[in-house]
Design a protein around this motif. Structure first.
Motif, PDB file in Angstrom:
ATOM      1  N   GLY A 107       0.740  -1.276   0.093  1.00  0.00           N
ATOM      2  CA  GLY A 107      -0.014  -0.005   0.012  1.00  0.00           C
ATOM      3  C   GLY A 107       0.735   1.175   0.039  1.00  0.00           C
ATOM      4  N   GLN A 108       0.355   2.252   0.330  1.00  0.00           N
ATOM      5  CA  GLN A 108       0.979   3.852   0.246  1.00  0.00           C
ATOM      6  C   GLN A 108       2.135   3.862   1.335  1.00  0.00           C
ATOM      7  OE1 GLN A 108      -2.658   6.199   0.293  1.00  0.00           O
ATOM      8  NE2 GLN A 108      -1.703   7.216  -1.354  1.00  0.00           N
ATOM      9  N   TYR A 109       1.815   3.242   2.499  1.00  0.00           N
ATOM     10  CA  TYR A 109       2.880   3.377   3.611  1.00  0.00           C
ATOM     11  C   TYR A 109       3.912   2.238   3.382  1.00  0.00           C
ATOM     12  CZ  TYR A 109       4.762   5.051   7.808  1.00  0.00           C
ATOM     13  OH  TYR A 109       5.515   5.496   8.539  1.00  0.00           O
TER      14      TYR A 109
END
Length: 167
Positions: free
Chosen positions: A132-134
């Motif tokens: 994901g984004q993190y």
């Protein structure tokens, strides 16, 4: 107040689980593992955790567990049997039927914090293989107050707090 440490998807890295227990043992009310530990049921680490079976676990862990704390009940599952990558409604409904106000799950390796059907849905992310984004390994802590207030803090592997995890 209960402090619940939530971890998932360590995929064989048992040392990080030991470090998390050591780091939070004096403050935590409970330790939850949402599956894909790839661990052995006889491993002493499971004396500290409520653990469930993930899609990559071949040990005989339960598919779901309910953890009771003085403030209420928490559903613990991996999520793969509830199609959490598509939608959280099935898991939310299952959790509500079991009388749970909180559902903790893994599987997607993506930090998640949202309310669905009145159930607080928490995915701590993956402590080993984040997606994901993190892009950093994470775990979470739920602080559940006697008045029903719930606050979730996300942590990096080293124990430092993740600032603004959803920004």
């Amino acid at each position: 107040m209960s402090k619940i440490v939530i971890v998932s998807d360590n995929h064989g890295d048992q040392e990080i689980l030991k470090m998390i227990v050591e780091r939070h043992q004096d403050e935590a009310t409970a330790f939850i593992h949402c599956g894909d530990s790839e661990g052995n049921v006889e491993d002493p680490i499971w004396q500290s955790f409520t653990v469930v079976q993930g899609n990559m676990d071949f040990a005989d862990f339960p598919l779901a567990e309910v953890v009771s704390v003085p403030e209420g009940k928490i559903m613990v599952t991996h999520g793969h049997r509830f199609d959490i990558k598509r939608d959280l409604n099935v898991l939310a409904s299952y959790s509500k039927e079991a009388g749970c106000e909180v559902a903790c799950f893994g599987h997607s390796h993506v930090m998640t914090l949202e309310e669905v059907q009145g159930v607080l849905m928490i995915n701590p992310g993956s402590i080993r293989l984040p997606r994901g984004q993190y892009p950093h390994p994470t775990y979470a802590m739920l602080d559940w107050e006697a008045d029903g207030t719930k606050m979730v803090t996300y942590y990096h592997r080293d124990g430092s707090i993740v600032p603004d995890p959803f920004v």
